[in-house]
Write an enzyme that holds these catalytic residues in place. Structure first.
Site, mmCIF file in Angstrom:
data_model
loop_
_atom_site.group_PDB
_atom_site.id
_atom_site.type_symbol
_atom_site.label_atom_id
_atom_site.label_comp_id
_atom_site.label_asym_id
_atom_site.label_seq_id
_atom_site.Cartn_x
_atom_site.Cartn_y
_atom_site.Cartn_z
ATOM 1 N N ALA A 241 0.891 -76.788 9.664
ATOM 2 C CA ALA A 241 0.798 -76.130 10.978
ATOM 3 C C ALA A 241 1.527 -76.942 12.041
ATOM 4 C CB ALA A 241 -0.666 -75.982 11.366
ATOM 5 N N THR B 190 -0.973 -74.100 15.621
ATOM 6 C CA THR B 190 -2.292 -73.601 15.984
ATOM 7 C C THR B 190 -2.195 -72.519 17.059
ATOM 8 O OG1 THR B 190 -3.455 -75.638 15.392
ATOM 9 C CG2 THR B 190 -4.507 -74.282 17.035
ATOM 10 N N ASN C 60 3.446 -86.620 18.571
ATOM 11 C CA ASN C 60 3.459 -85.433 19.429
ATOM 12 C C ASN C 60 2.160 -85.330 20.207
ATOM 13 O OD1 ASN C 60 1.774 -82.760 18.766
ATOM 14 N ND2 ASN C 60 2.059 -83.909 16.847
ATOM 15 N N GLY D 30 -0.249 -80.140 22.513
ATOM 16 C CA GLY D 30 -1.405 -79.538 23.189
ATOM 17 C C GLY D 30 -1.510 -78.034 22.993
ATOM 18 N N PHE D 31 -1.242 -77.566 21.768
ATOM 19 C CA PHE D 31 -1.420 -76.143 21.412
ATOM 20 C C PHE D 31 -0.682 -75.216 22.371
ATOM 21 C CE2 PHE D 31 -5.936 -76.963 19.443
ATOM 22 C CZ PHE D 31 -5.349 -77.625 18.382
ATOM 23 N N ASN E 166 -9.055 -75.404 12.977
ATOM 24 C CA ASN E 166 -8.517 -76.726 13.306
ATOM 25 C C ASN E 166 -9.431 -77.397 14.333
ATOM 26 O OD1 ASN E 166 -7.017 -78.966 13.933
ATOM 27 N ND2 ASN E 166 -5.392 -77.839 15.004
ATOM 28 N N SER F 118 -6.923 -81.780 15.969
ATOM 29 C CA SER F 118 -5.749 -82.181 16.746
ATOM 30 C C SER F 118 -6.181 -83.113 17.868
ATOM 31 C CB SER F 118 -5.037 -80.963 17.316
ATOM 32 O OG SER F 118 -4.378 -80.287 16.288
ATOM 33 N N ASN G 101 -4.740 -83.626 20.726
ATOM 34 C CA ASN G 101 -4.141 -83.343 22.030
ATOM 35 C C ASN G 101 -4.857 -82.302 22.871
ATOM 36 O OD1 ASN G 101 -1.994 -85.213 21.429
ATOM 37 N ND2 ASN G 101 -1.242 -83.663 20.011
ATOM 38 N N THR G 102 -6.016 -81.843 22.403
ATOM 39 C CA THR G 102 -6.875 -80.991 23.228
ATOM 40 C C THR G 102 -8.140 -81.797 23.477
ATOM 41 O OG1 THR G 102 -6.000 -78.920 22.346
ATOM 42 C CG2 THR G 102 -8.215 -78.833 23.294
ATOM 43 N N THR H 42 -4.561 -84.280 5.931
ATOM 44 C CA THR H 42 -5.161 -84.490 7.229
ATOM 45 C C THR H 42 -4.210 -84.045 8.342
ATOM 46 O OG1 THR H 42 -4.167 -86.675 7.543
ATOM 47 C CG2 THR H 42 -6.281 -86.609 6.412
ATOM 48 N N ASN H 43 -4.773 -84.059 9.553
ATOM 49 C CA ASN H 43 -3.976 -83.881 10.758
ATOM 50 C C ASN H 43 -3.289 -85.216 11.111
ATOM 51 O OD1 ASN H 43 -3.079 -82.752 13.298
ATOM 52 N ND2 ASN H 43 -4.769 -81.309 13.101
ATOM 53 N N GLY I 264 2.413 -87.487 5.583
ATOM 54 C CA GLY I 264 3.327 -88.464 5.018
ATOM 55 C C GLY I 264 3.974 -88.069 3.713
ATOM 56 N N TYR J 228 5.442 -81.625 7.119
ATOM 57 C CA TYR J 228 6.103 -81.234 8.361
ATOM 58 C C TYR J 228 7.165 -82.297 8.686
ATOM 59 C CZ TYR J 228 6.586 -79.813 13.326
ATOM 60 O OH TYR J 228 7.061 -79.419 14.538
ATOM 61 N N THR J 229 6.721 -83.528 8.942
ATOM 62 C CA THR J 229 7.646 -84.584 9.346
ATOM 63 C C THR J 229 8.692 -84.868 8.256
ATOM 64 O OG1 THR J 229 5.819 -85.496 10.625
ATOM 65 C CG2 THR J 229 7.728 -86.918 10.307
HETATM 66 C C1 LIG Z 1 5.172 -81.711 16.337
HETATM 67 C C2 LIG Z 1 3.912 -81.495 15.565
HETATM 68 C C3 LIG Z 1 3.032 -80.503 15.970
HETATM 69 C C4 LIG Z 1 1.859 -80.276 15.257
HETATM 70 N N1 LIG Z 1 1.023 -79.277 15.659
HETATM 71 C C5 LIG Z 1 -0.066 -78.995 14.912
HETATM 72 C C6 LIG Z 1 -0.895 -77.903 15.263
HETATM 73 O O1 LIG Z 1 -0.635 -77.166 16.213
HETATM 74 N N2 LIG Z 1 -2.000 -77.693 14.498
HETATM 75 C C7 LIG Z 1 -2.309 -78.458 13.403
HETATM 76 O O2 LIG Z 1 -3.312 -78.209 12.749
HETATM 77 N N3 LIG Z 1 -1.530 -79.498 13.065
HETATM 78 C C8 LIG Z 1 -0.424 -79.769 13.777
HETATM 79 N N4 LIG Z 1 0.376 -80.817 13.410
HETATM 80 C C9 LIG Z 1 -0.017 -81.672 12.269
HETATM 81 C C10 LIG Z 1 0.643 -81.255 10.960
HETATM 82 O O3 LIG Z 1 0.257 -79.964 10.595
HETATM 83 C C11 LIG Z 1 0.256 -82.229 9.826
HETATM 84 O O4 LIG Z 1 -1.119 -82.132 9.584
HETATM 85 C C12 LIG Z 1 0.608 -83.673 10.159
HETATM 86 O O5 LIG Z 1 1.820 -83.749 10.878
HETATM 87 C C13 LIG Z 1 0.725 -84.539 8.929
HETATM 88 O O6 LIG Z 1 1.758 -84.095 8.092
HETATM 89 P P1 LIG Z 1 3.240 -84.764 8.098
HETATM 90 O O7 LIG Z 1 3.054 -86.236 8.007
HETATM 91 O O8 LIG Z 1 3.907 -84.155 6.879
HETATM 92 O O9 LIG Z 1 3.894 -84.335 9.348
HETATM 93 C C14 LIG Z 1 1.556 -81.065 14.120
HETATM 94 C C15 LIG Z 1 2.454 -82.054 13.719
HETATM 95 C C16 LIG Z 1 3.623 -82.274 14.415
HETATM 96 C C17 LIG Z 1 4.562 -83.347 13.948
#
Ligand SMILES: Cc1cc2nc3c(=O)[nH]c(=O)nc-3n(C[C@H](O)[C@H](O)[C@H](O)COP(=O)(O)O)c2cc1C
Length: 352
Positions: free
Chosen positions: A67, A91, A116, A119-120, A178, A181, A183-184, A247-248, A291, A312-313
């Protein structure tokens, strides 16, 4: 090639500007049926040995997009065409909101990480539901991740999540609450069992009331104490949830305010996965995020008990065809191990 484009071009632009450009390009792609189908044929996972089934949903491959990238459900088909086995949108909050002031997305290139504090930022549940209702030209499994609207106080959080769930559950292959996060303000307090129980109970009622029950998962933070990870796991089993996403992002870092993702999160994310597996066995579907950078990481998560893996990253640093490449490597690995299905790998190291 992508490394060159990244270091010479993309890095020079603001990270969020590149993000919006990419989302627009993928949304455009989603409107070009022929190209979309061609890309899907070339890059999506098609090997039957990669298929996994979780909570009654069939996934073409285990690796999906976490996400936060497609916050407004604008480009899931484009993402699937590049090789992801599922896309978790959001989200999404009940009410639209702008998110935090910019800049709010930062690259840590040497660490292969991002910070990041978005903040949704999203247009709200009704707008996302309209987009998700559009028919799809290529098959794509879409999970919908919901969170709390910032201005809604904690005491009204349950009703706020329920509003989003009612709007979005009909269009979701699975739904994610969720509560993790960073940031909220106050959101992560909802992970405490006393607050989480009424929240998950209420959202589950909505998910269960759909004509085809919508599977429900909860997404947790890597910063929970181990006993709290266990407590959430026990609650999820007790309430009959379908799974946990772990995890987040983490707030344990010394950089900009916000959540850290990518390589520095790898060890803790794997540790939380192992703990969850030891606690719940196969009573819940475990989805591992944090990761993940390559096929070795995905394989390790599967062996440790994850049925699905998200990144994601890793995609940001790995390039557009990152997921497609990993799925191809996983195909070869399944055969090398003499397995007929990647599902045979799930939980293998947890059993040893
Ligand atoms: C820019 C950014 C925005 C994200 N926004 C959300 C979000 O809105 N909701 C959520 O559940 N996780 C959010 N995540 C977390 C990712 O879904 C993921 O759980 C986290 O980045 C770990 O995975 P990664 O190391 O592969 O990035 C965000 C991550 C990044 C980098």
């Amino acid at each position: 090639m992508y490394r060159l484009v990244f270091t010479q071009v993309l890095r020079r632009f603001d990270a969020e500007a590149v993000h919006h450009f990419t989302v627009s390009a993928l949304a455009l792609l989603a409107r070009l049926p022929l190209l979309k189908r061609l890309l899907h044929r070339a890059f999506a996972p098609h090997d039957p040995a990669l298929r996994v089934t979780a909570f009654g949903v069939h996934f073409p491959g285990p690796l999906g997009l976490a996400a936060g990238f497609d916050k407004d459900a604008a480009c899931a088909e484009g993402i699937a065409a590049l090789g992801f086995g599922h896309v978790e949108v959001g989200t999404i909050t009940a009410h639209g909101q702008p998110g935090n002031p910019r800049p709010r997305l930062f690259r840590l290139v040497r660490e292969r990480a991002l910070i990041n504090r978005m903040g949704f930022n999203n247009a709200g549940a009704a707008a996302a539901a309209r987009r998700l209702r559009r028919t799809r030209g290529v098959p794509v499994v879409v999970g919908v991740n919901i969170g709390k609207t910032k201005v809604v106080p904690e005491s009204e959080a349950v009703a706020d999540y329920v509003t989003a769930a009612k709007e979005l559950a009909p269009m979701a292959d699975y739904l994610v609450v969720n509560v993790s996060s960073p940031n909220t303000p106050g959101l992560r307090n909802l992970q405490a069992v006393a607050l989480l129980r009424p929240l998950l109970t209420a959202v589950k009622e909505v998910a269960d009331s759909m004509p085809r029950r919508t599977p429900l998962l909860v997404k947790i933070a890597p910063d929970l104490a181990d006993e709290d990870v266990d407590a959430v796991a026990d609650l999820a089993v007790e309430l009959g949830l379908d799974g946990i996403i772990a995890t987040n992002t983490t707030i344990r870092h010394g950089g900009e305010t916000g959540g850290l993702s990518g390589r520095p999160l790898k060890a803790r994310s794997l540790e939380v996965l192992r703990r969850l597996r030891a606690r719940v066995g196969d009573r819940l579907t475990l989805v591992s995020a944090g990761g993940v950078e390559d096929a070795d990481d995905v394989w390790e998560r599967l062996l440790a008990g994850a049925t699905l893996v998200q990144g994601y990253t890793g995609w940001i640093y790995g390039g557009p065809l990152w997921a497609s490449r990993i799925h191809r490597q996983l195909s070869r690995r399944v055969r090398r191990h003499g397995m007929t299905s990647i599902a045979d790998a799930i939980g293998r190291s947890a059993r040893d």
